[in-house]
Design a protein around this motif. Structure first.
Motif, PDB file in Angstrom:
ATOM      1  N   ASP A 255     -94.125 -48.420  31.886  1.00 31.99           N
ATOM      2  CA  ASP A 255     -93.179 -48.321  32.986  1.00 31.99           C
ATOM      3  C   ASP A 255     -92.208 -47.178  32.696  1.00 31.99           C
ATOM      4  O   ASP A 255     -92.373 -46.428  31.729  1.00 31.99           O
ATOM      5  N   ALA A 256     -91.185 -47.044  33.542  1.00 30.65           N
ATOM      6  CA  ALA A 256     -90.242 -45.939  33.386  1.00 30.65           C
ATOM      7  C   ALA A 256     -89.508 -46.012  32.053  1.00 30.65           C
ATOM      8  O   ALA A 256     -89.229 -44.973  31.431  1.00 30.65           O
ATOM      9  N   ASP A 257     -89.195 -47.221  31.588  1.00 31.44           N
ATOM     10  CA  ASP A 257     -88.515 -47.360  30.299  1.00 31.44           C
ATOM     11  C   ASP A 257     -89.402 -46.884  29.153  1.00 31.44           C
ATOM     12  O   ASP A 257     -88.922 -46.252  28.204  1.00 31.44           O
ATOM     13  N   PHE A 258     -90.689 -47.204  29.231  1.00 36.30           N
ATOM     14  CA  PHE A 258     -91.621 -46.737  28.194  1.00 36.30           C
ATOM     15  C   PHE A 258     -91.683 -45.211  28.199  1.00 36.30           C
ATOM     16  O   PHE A 258     -91.590 -44.567  27.149  1.00 36.30           O
ATOM     17  N   MET A 259     -91.837 -44.603  29.376  1.00 34.16           N
ATOM     18  CA  MET A 259     -91.950 -43.146  29.484  1.00 34.16           C
ATOM     19  C   MET A 259     -90.650 -42.436  29.116  1.00 34.16           C
ATOM     20  O   MET A 259     -90.673 -41.261  28.716  1.00 34.16           O
ATOM     21  N   ALA A 260     -89.503 -43.124  29.232  1.00 34.90           N
ATOM     22  CA  ALA A 260     -88.214 -42.489  28.964  1.00 34.90           C
ATOM     23  C   ALA A 260     -88.079 -42.049  27.509  1.00 34.90           C
ATOM     24  O   ALA A 260     -87.243 -41.190  27.195  1.00 34.90           O
ATOM     25  N   ARG A 261     -88.891 -42.608  26.641  1.00 33.79           N
ATOM     26  CA  ARG A 261     -88.841 -42.223  25.229  1.00 33.79           C
ATOM     27  C   ARG A 261     -89.276 -40.767  25.034  1.00 33.79           C
ATOM     28  O   ARG A 261     -88.870 -40.125  24.069  1.00 33.79           O
ATOM     29  N   TRP A 262     -90.090 -40.272  25.963  1.00 35.90           N
ATOM     30  CA  TRP A 262     -90.585 -38.894  25.873  1.00 35.90           C
ATOM     31  C   TRP A 262     -90.293 -38.202  27.209  1.00 35.90           C
ATOM     32  O   TRP A 262     -91.107 -38.253  28.141  1.00 35.90           O
ATOM     33  N   ALA A 265     -93.014 -35.722  28.621  1.00 35.46           N
ATOM     34  CA  ALA A 265     -94.435 -36.072  28.585  1.00 35.46           C
ATOM     35  C   ALA A 265     -94.968 -36.333  29.991  1.00 35.46           C
ATOM     36  O   ALA A 265     -94.311 -36.989  30.809  1.00 35.46           O
ATOM     37  N   VAL A 266     -96.172 -35.826  30.259  1.00 36.57           N
ATOM     38  CA  VAL A 266     -96.845 -36.119  31.522  1.00 36.57           C
ATOM     39  C   VAL A 266     -97.634 -37.413  31.366  1.00 36.57           C
ATOM     40  O   VAL A 266     -97.829 -37.919  30.256  1.00 36.57           O
ATOM     41  N   PHE A 267     -98.088 -37.936  32.500  1.00 36.06           N
ATOM     42  CA  PHE A 267     -98.820 -39.208  32.493  1.00 36.06           C
ATOM     43  C   PHE A 267    -100.230 -38.993  33.026  1.00 36.06           C
ATOM     44  O   PHE A 267    -100.435 -38.322  34.039  1.00 36.06           O
ATOM     45  N   VAL A 283     -94.502 -44.958  37.945  1.00 35.24           N
ATOM     46  CA  VAL A 283     -95.026 -44.018  36.945  1.00 35.24           C
ATOM     47  C   VAL A 283     -96.310 -43.376  37.455  1.00 35.24           C
ATOM     48  O   VAL A 283     -96.479 -42.154  37.401  1.00 35.24           O
ATOM     49  N   LEU A 284     -97.209 -44.195  37.971  1.00 36.03           N
ATOM     50  CA  LEU A 284     -98.485 -43.680  38.471  1.00 36.03           C
ATOM     51  C   LEU A 284     -98.271 -42.644  39.571  1.00 36.03           C
ATOM     52  O   LEU A 284     -98.970 -41.622  39.616  1.00 36.03           O
ATOM     53  N   ASP A 285     -97.325 -42.894  40.452  1.00 38.26           N
ATOM     54  CA  ASP A 285     -97.080 -42.015  41.593  1.00 38.26           C
ATOM     55  C   ASP A 285     -95.889 -41.085  41.384  1.00 38.26           C
ATOM     56  O   ASP A 285     -95.468 -40.402  42.321  1.00 38.26           O
ATOM     57  N   GLY A 286     -95.349 -41.063  40.179  1.00 40.57           N
ATOM     58  CA  GLY A 286     -94.138 -40.304  39.923  1.00 40.57           C
ATOM     59  C   GLY A 286     -94.359 -38.822  39.689  1.00 40.57           C
ATOM     60  O   GLY A 286     -95.497 -38.329  39.643  1.00 40.57           O
ATOM     61  N   ASP A 287     -93.253 -38.106  39.505  1.00 34.23           N
ATOM     62  CA  ASP A 287     -93.279 -36.649  39.360  1.00 34.23           C
ATOM     63  C   ASP A 287     -93.986 -36.197  38.085  1.00 34.23           C
ATOM     64  O   ASP A 287     -94.464 -35.059  38.022  1.00 34.23           O
ATOM     65  N   ARG A 288     -94.046 -37.045  37.084  1.00 33.04           N
ATOM     66  CA  ARG A 288     -94.664 -36.655  35.813  1.00 33.04           C
ATOM     67  C   ARG A 288     -96.141 -37.013  35.749  1.00 33.04           C
ATOM     68  O   ARG A 288     -96.806 -36.749  34.754  1.00 33.04           O
ATOM     69  N   SER A 289     -96.658 -37.611  36.799  1.00 33.89           N
ATOM     70  CA  SER A 289     -98.051 -38.038  36.821  1.00 33.89           C
ATOM     71  C   SER A 289     -98.972 -36.884  37.202  1.00 33.89           C
ATOM     72  O   SER A 289     -98.751 -36.194  38.196  1.00 33.89           O
ATOM     73  N   LEU A 290    -100.030 -36.707  36.388  1.00 35.41           N
ATOM     74  CA  LEU A 290    -101.096 -35.737  36.697  1.00 35.41           C
ATOM     75  C   LEU A 290    -102.343 -36.448  37.206  1.00 35.41           C
ATOM     76  O   LEU A 290    -103.415 -35.844  37.282  1.00 35.41           O
TER      77      LEU A 290
END
Length: 320
Positions: A255-262, A265-267, A283-290
């Motif tokens: 989730d966003a909290d997990f990704m906030a550590r980096w 980082a892209v997803f 996260v899946l549909d977010g700005d960092r998702s490829l």
């Protein structure tokens, strides 16, 4: 001899490729992504088959479209289409198909070894579009997605989260062939990558100057990453013996909290996804998702694989 030639033009495992060979295919996939007009009918006059004994959206569509754009005719076989469904051995089926087809793309409930045997029995070059232990063409797609985004792969740092399934096995073998790459496989206890595949990845990493490691401990995750990658917790065509397995997997939810550590980082996710299970929807549909460009890269990488394995290109001798 026919079986030997077929294996030379097959892609059954990432282990079939050297670092340089994998780089060539990945670079071509990125080139196709930017220059789709560079694809020419190198397979004109050939008839190839897709045999999908498991469900598929992206891989089946990608290889069917790729083969057609390369000029081949495509036959599509579902899980109940061949007489293997009524008891005919695949060896007998393979001998017949080998007399009529030019190649076969297989997604199967079979092992990598069985798929390699199909190439030998039929004399046909085979592309493994997912077997029990490994999904090599997904790894080509994954590396091409990262290469397109970051410009190069050398030194890439990736965290894979979730079950050590066939996608994870292929990713480990592939990143092990990238000099300076670091892959951490963060897996639930008891759900790691198959030991033989992890050992093969570790051996390749030692050869090519990469690093592949597996852990179930959250405090052993790297501090610096380029990408976080996950897959469905329930791998296509499989079930889990433990009825409470979701409790084991819950700490591996992204989730966003997990990704906030980096922060940078892209997803990545190979799809299909279950929003709210392995990954949060934002996260899946977010700005960092490829994820959606990764899905399209399945087509580009399928073209690159078929060109490299089945068609002479850029001076590569035709071994058919």
């Amino acid at each position: 001899m026919a079986g030997t030639d077929a294996l030379k033009k097959s892609l059954v495992s990432i282990s079939d490729l050297t670092s340089a060979e994998l780089t060539t295919i990945v670079d071509r996939a990125v080139e196709v992504d930017g220059q789709p007009a560079s694809v020419s009918p190198l397979l004109a006059g050939q008839c190839v088959a897709t045999l999908f004994e498991r469900t598929s959206t992206r891989t089946r569509t990608a290889f069917s479209v790729a083969a057609q754009r390369l000029g081949a005719s495509v036959l599509q076989y579902g899980p109940d289409a061949l007489q293997t469904n009524t008891g005919e051995s695949f060896a007998d089926t393979g001998r017949v198909l080998g007399q009529m087809l030019d190649g076969i793309i297989i997604r199967s409930t079979r092992t990598v070894g069985e798929i390699r045997g199909i190439a030998t029995e039929s004399g046909l070059p085979v592309i493994n579009a997912m077997a029990v232990e490994e999904h090599p063409t997904q790894a080509v797609c994954d590396l091409a997605t990262l290469r397109a985004h970051f410009g190069e792969l050398r030194g890439i740092r990736v965290l894979y989260v979730g079950e050590g399934n066939n996608t994870a096995s292929a990713l480990a073998l592939a990143l092990a062939r990238v000099p300076g790459a670091e892959l951490t496989l963060y897996v639930p206890p008891g759900y790691g990558v198959l030991p033989a595949w992890l050992e093969a990845a570790s051996n390749a990493a030692s050869k090519y100057g990469a690093n592949v490691r597996e852990t179930s401990a959250a405090d052993e995750l790297p501090d610096d990453l380029h990408a976080v990658y996950t897959t469905r917790w329930q791998t296509t065509g499989t079930t889990k013996a433990d009825p409470y397995w979701r409790e084991t997997f819950r700490p591996f939810h992204i989730d966003a909290d997990f990704m906030a550590r980096w922060d940078d980082a892209v997803f990545l996710h190979d799809l299909p996804a279950n929003r709210g299970e392995e990954v949060a929807g934002d996260v899946l549909d977010g700005d960092r998702s490829l994820v959606w460009s990764q899905a399209l890269m399945k087509l580009n990488s399928a073209i690159a694989v078929l060109e490299d394995r089945w068609a002479p290109r850029r001076g590569r001798p035709d071994t058919k």
